[in-house]
Enzyme design. Sequence first.
Site, PDB file in Angstrom:
ATOM      1  N   CYS A   1      -5.367  13.102  -7.920  1.00 20.44           N
ATOM      2  CA  CYS A   1      -6.616  12.619  -7.331  1.00 20.44           C
ATOM      3  C   CYS A   1      -6.553  11.123  -7.054  1.00 20.44           C
ATOM      4  O   CYS A   1      -6.961  10.657  -5.985  1.00 20.44           O
ATOM      5  CB  CYS A   1      -7.785  12.948  -8.251  1.00 20.44           C
ATOM      6  SG  CYS A   1      -9.396  12.432  -7.605  1.00 20.44           S
TER       7      CYS A   1
ATOM      8  N   CYS B   1     -10.481  16.298 -12.384  1.00 21.29           N
ATOM      9  CA  CYS B   1     -10.907  15.082 -11.690  1.00 21.29           C
ATOM     10  C   CYS B   1     -11.872  15.361 -10.541  1.00 21.29           C
ATOM     11  O   CYS B   1     -11.544  16.075  -9.600  1.00 21.29           O
ATOM     12  CB  CYS B   1      -9.671  14.352 -11.170  1.00 21.29           C
ATOM     13  SG  CYS B   1     -10.036  12.823 -10.282  1.00 21.29           S
TER      14      CYS B   1
END
Length: 350
Positions: A92, A188
Amino acid sequence: MSGGVDSSVTAYLLKEQGYQIVGVFMKNWSFPVKRITECPLYQDYLDMVSVCKFLKVPYLVFSFEKEYRKRVIDDFFKEYRAGRTPNPDVLCNREIKFDLFLKEALKRGADLMATGHHIRSRKTPKGYQLLRGKDPIKDQTYFVYPITQAQLGRCLFPIGEYTKAQIREIAKQVGLPTAAKRDSQGICFIGRIDAKDFLKTKLLQRKGDIVDLSGRKRGEHEGAWFYTLGQRRIVGLSGTAKPLYVIKTDVRKNLVIVGSDSDTYTKVARIGPLHLINPKEYTSRTLVGKQFLAKSRYTPELSRGVLKKDSKGFYFQFSQPERAVTSGQSLVLYQGQVCIGGGVIKDNIK
């Protein structure tokens, strides 16, 4: 701003320092997911709005749902399907936050991007360094090691100079709406979602055998790709006199191999391409053969060892056997407080 206390205090500190700030919520996920009962993204958004209103600063929403699914989630499932254990936070940060998000912010006229990571940066004559956060328990350099010089030059990390306790105290004293909010856990920018439950939305359950090193069947599992190296809580394992741990999985044969805790330890982590944060300060040629500190997973603990290279590529030889060195995770290198870089673990060797 994620709606948590770290990004809230980040915004407060920057405003106090005289920066003109805009709070931005990153919306990466809104698709309905079977089996998932708790996805608090909307509440996180409301918390971000309440903090921005409290601080009297404007706020925006950047949406990267399509890109996040393609560049993070699809890779997440692909890795598990291959029997590896990826770290979605590393993905991410590399693919979305420090790439697409930063580019969009600059495109809209921002000069800098600030995040609530527990990390620090420092400019030197040779460029920027990434430093561990002051709080060793919360240090997040492990998740950010793929960052580049160009990205570091555009980023601020105000809370890296504080411990988590100090961040909480600042939030409490100021009266920030998120002062008492618990830290987020889960994948995430999706939220508090159990990874195994999330995997079951795409990966089929496949009944298979749990065996020990001698090949003796010890139980049955629901799919080898749901298990990871070092895992102790093993659903389907018959009662045993001593604790057993996952020491290997074979997704092709759909086997989960278990053994004692000592069987999870290895001396060598072989890694893929080595990313160096500051190539002017550190080069792969000068690093080989030298001793460094390293993390093979997200943990406050650092292990010593030597970076080496052979015809197959780079590998890290630990000074002492390391537990659960897992393919798909990252091996991140340090010299003192400085995070040098790292690479994705391809394999471990006894």
